[in-house]
Design an enzyme around this catalytic site. Structure first.
Site, short mmCIF file in Angstrom:
data_model
loop_
_atom_site.label_atom_id
_atom_site.label_comp_id
_atom_site.label_asym_id
_atom_site.label_seq_id
_atom_site.Cartn_x
_atom_site.Cartn_y
_atom_site.Cartn_z
N SER A 169 24.61 12.29 10.89
CA SER A 169 23.44 12.35 10.02
C SER A 169 23.66 11.46 8.78
CB SER A 169 23.17 13.82 9.65
OG SER A 169 21.91 13.98 9.07
N ASP A 194 15.41 15.36 18.09
CA ASP A 194 15.94 15.19 16.73
C ASP A 194 14.91 14.57 15.79
OD1 ASP A 194 17.63 14.97 14.55
OD2 ASP A 194 19.17 13.84 15.61
N HIS A 238 19.38 18.00 16.51
CA HIS A 238 20.24 17.28 15.56
C HIS A 238 21.72 17.59 15.72
CE1 HIS A 238 20.49 14.79 12.00
NE2 HIS A 238 21.08 15.73 11.28
#
Length: 288
Positions: A101, A239, A266
């Site tokens: 991320s 995601d 995610h």
């Protein structure tokens, strides 16, 4: 298995680190997301520690690292310097780099701007353009039911994000685009309860739906052709960092590998752990 913990001096304070695993293979340095999330939600990567050392650290301002009220520290260049200080202090000369991320954003900037001895780069559920990410989030939000959309828009505009309506809408978003494994594992729940909000809000903004922080214009898509490390990109079908965005990143990084986790959002390391581990082990072994 070797386990050690300690702290490292970085610009602005000291950060906590943990090393776990054997030293048979090259170590992997894990960069957590946020900005402002603690590393704990990534602890499942210790499943790889039977083949190599897995190294975590909490970035300055969150988790077990020092906190500070100095908002001038919350910039991407300072975090790049922090990452370099961690690498140098731990004496990492040949290592794998894993960024999840926001951690993937930090990893990209570090690889692009620094002379690194990393031998591979894994970008998991990440992005290379915040403006494009904002467009993707707006498109995905428009697919939520109308009540949830209205609650997000009305309460963010009014500053009443502590309302039950807003929290219910955000919960729906999280369970659709962050983690589809229900109930959430404890480490994921605790991570969201312990976000360093000042770091997140300074760099990103009040939420994914309202990006006002100093990363709002960050975009390295056109620089990805400069990345020469063996690279793999891991995407989740559902995601908020969309597979289409990550596929575009893959197409710009020469000879990179692109994997989509069809049942994940995610967090594929908790949503599809067996496949995630297999993908990671195969890639790391290939580039020892």
């Amino acid at each position: 298995m070797i386990h050690s913990e300690g702290t490292i001096a970085v610009p602005g304070g000291r950060v906590w680190f943990r090393r776990a695993g054997n030293r048979q293979g090259l170590p992997i340095l894990v960069i957590h997301g946020g900005p402002g999330f603690p590393h704990n939600y990534l602890r499942s990567l210790e499943r790889l520690a039977n083949e190599r050392e897995v190294i975590f650290w909490d970035q300055l301002g969150c988790g077990k690292s020092e906190s500070t009220s100095d908002r001038t520290l919350w910039t991407l260049p300072r975090f790049v310097t922090e990452l370099g200080a961690v690498v140098d202090s731990l004496g990492l000369q040949r290592f794998h780099l894993f960024g999840h991320s926001w951690g993937g954003m930090l990893a990209q900037q570090y690889v692009l701007d620094s002379a690194t001895q990393a031998v591979t780069l894994t970008l998991s559920n990440s992005l290379a353009s915040v403006p494009r990410f904002a467009e993707d989030v707006a498109r995905l939000k428009a697919l939520l039911d109308k009540t949830a959309q209205a609650a997000i828009d009305v309460h963010e505009a009014a500053g009443t994000t502590d309302s039950s309506e807003y929290q219910a809408a955000v919960k729906l978003w999280f369970e659709t685009h962050i983690c589809r494994l229900l109930p959430w594992p404890e480490e994921i729940q605790l991570c969201f309860e312990n976000v360093a909000t000042e770091v997140y809000e300074t760099m990103f903004g009040p939420s994914e739906f309202h990006i006002t922080g100093n990363l709002r214009c960050w975009d390295v898509l056109d620089r990805l052709t400069e990345i020469a490390l063996p690279t793999q990109l891991l995407a989740g079908r559902f995601d908020e960092c969309t597979p289409a965005h990550m596929r575009d990143m893959h197409q710009r990084i020469e000879n990179s590998r692109f994997v989509v986790f069809e049942s994940s959002a995610h967090l594929p390391f908790v949503e599809e752990p067996m496949r995630f581990d297999r993908v990671m082990r195969d890639f790391l072994r290939l580039h020892e």
